[in-house]
Design a protein around this motif. Sequence first.
Motif, mmCIF file in Angstrom:
data_model
loop_
_atom_site.group_PDB
_atom_site.id
_atom_site.type_symbol
_atom_site.label_atom_id
_atom_site.label_comp_id
_atom_site.label_asym_id
_atom_site.label_seq_id
_atom_site.Cartn_x
_atom_site.Cartn_y
_atom_site.Cartn_z
ATOM 1 N N ASP A 2 -4.348 -7.098 3.426
ATOM 2 C CA ASP A 2 -2.972 -7.563 3.375
ATOM 3 C C ASP A 2 -2.112 -6.594 4.185
ATOM 4 N N TYR A 43 1.914 -5.397 5.461
ATOM 5 C CA TYR A 43 3.359 -5.422 5.225
ATOM 6 C C TYR A 43 4.020 -4.702 6.395
ATOM 7 N N CYS A 102 8.051 -3.804 8.090
ATOM 8 C CA CYS A 102 9.509 -3.904 8.064
ATOM 9 C C CYS A 102 10.084 -3.030 9.175
ATOM 10 N N ASN A 124 -2.538 -12.246 6.971
ATOM 11 C CA ASN A 124 -1.666 -12.249 5.795
ATOM 12 C C ASN A 124 -0.645 -11.114 5.917
ATOM 13 N N THR A 160 3.266 -9.795 5.425
ATOM 14 C CA THR A 160 4.598 -9.896 4.839
ATOM 15 C C THR A 160 5.558 -9.118 5.719
ATOM 16 N N TYR A 161 6.593 -9.784 6.202
ATOM 17 C CA TYR A 161 7.542 -9.137 7.112
ATOM 18 C C TYR A 161 8.936 -9.169 6.512
ATOM 19 N N GLU A 162 9.648 -8.034 6.604
ATOM 20 C CA GLU A 162 11.025 -7.945 6.142
ATOM 21 C C GLU A 162 11.867 -7.241 7.198
ATOM 22 N N TRP A 206 4.952 -4.232 -3.565
ATOM 23 C CA TRP A 206 4.153 -5.233 -2.851
ATOM 24 C C TRP A 206 2.654 -4.966 -2.947
#
Length: 259
Positions: A199, A201, A203, A227, A229-231, A252
């Motif tokens: 996973d 992540y 940002c 997979n 997750t972007y912020e 997360w």
Amino acid sequence: MAFIDCHFYSDSLGVSASMYVILPQPAQSQIGIASASYGTTKHPTLYLLHGLSDDHTIWMRRTSIERYAAKLGIAVVMPAVNRSFYTDMAAGPKYWTFISEELPAIARSFFPLAEERELNYAAGLSMGGYGAMKLALRHPDRFAAAASLSGAVDISQRALNFPDEFKLIYGDVTRIKGSENDLFYLAEQVKASKGPKPDLYQCCGTEDFLYEDNIRFRNYCRELGLNLTYEEEPGEHEWGYWDRKIQNVLNWLPLPARG
């Protein structure tokens, strides 16, 4: 949490090395801080990496990482790698060998840290964001997740723009693209593999000088179907932003449920 300032000899570097380590301690009477533990003999572990101008002390000095991690019951290992970009340098020590092979083995020999893939994670800021992604993408069988905060994720392009800064690390900077130092190439290899996929992540602040690099990497990971997750939000390359976002990263992480 227990806090250890650890100094040890590194065979891969040929010199003494340093790391900060914080370990879960489920204290019952400590005032002002929540603490937890998985109650097992070995702890889930986050390898938390520093940026270009910093060292192993910086996460403890600039954030409340100990307080944030305490309530989750995880160990955090923060090593020093100088300005190496977590790479076996063309004109310097073998920091990739150190961070990917020697450090985990030494840390586990000193402290009760879990070896299982699903209990190991990496995160970092700027140069450390690159290092964290590199760890998980080159070793998806060892890391369940990786997080990049304002990461230098497009290193081949950055090195072409500043070749004098990177030639001691990578040698011929025109050869980074498509190599195992290129996160885009590594992401493609993970996608093509039939093995486990970490996973991810990511940002970055919209005013950060690395913002466009992050957009390129985000788009590529999305094209590959990883997979991720972007912020993003307004923010620059500074510790107020990273102190906020490391809390998001910890929440997360795919930690197992505590019994």
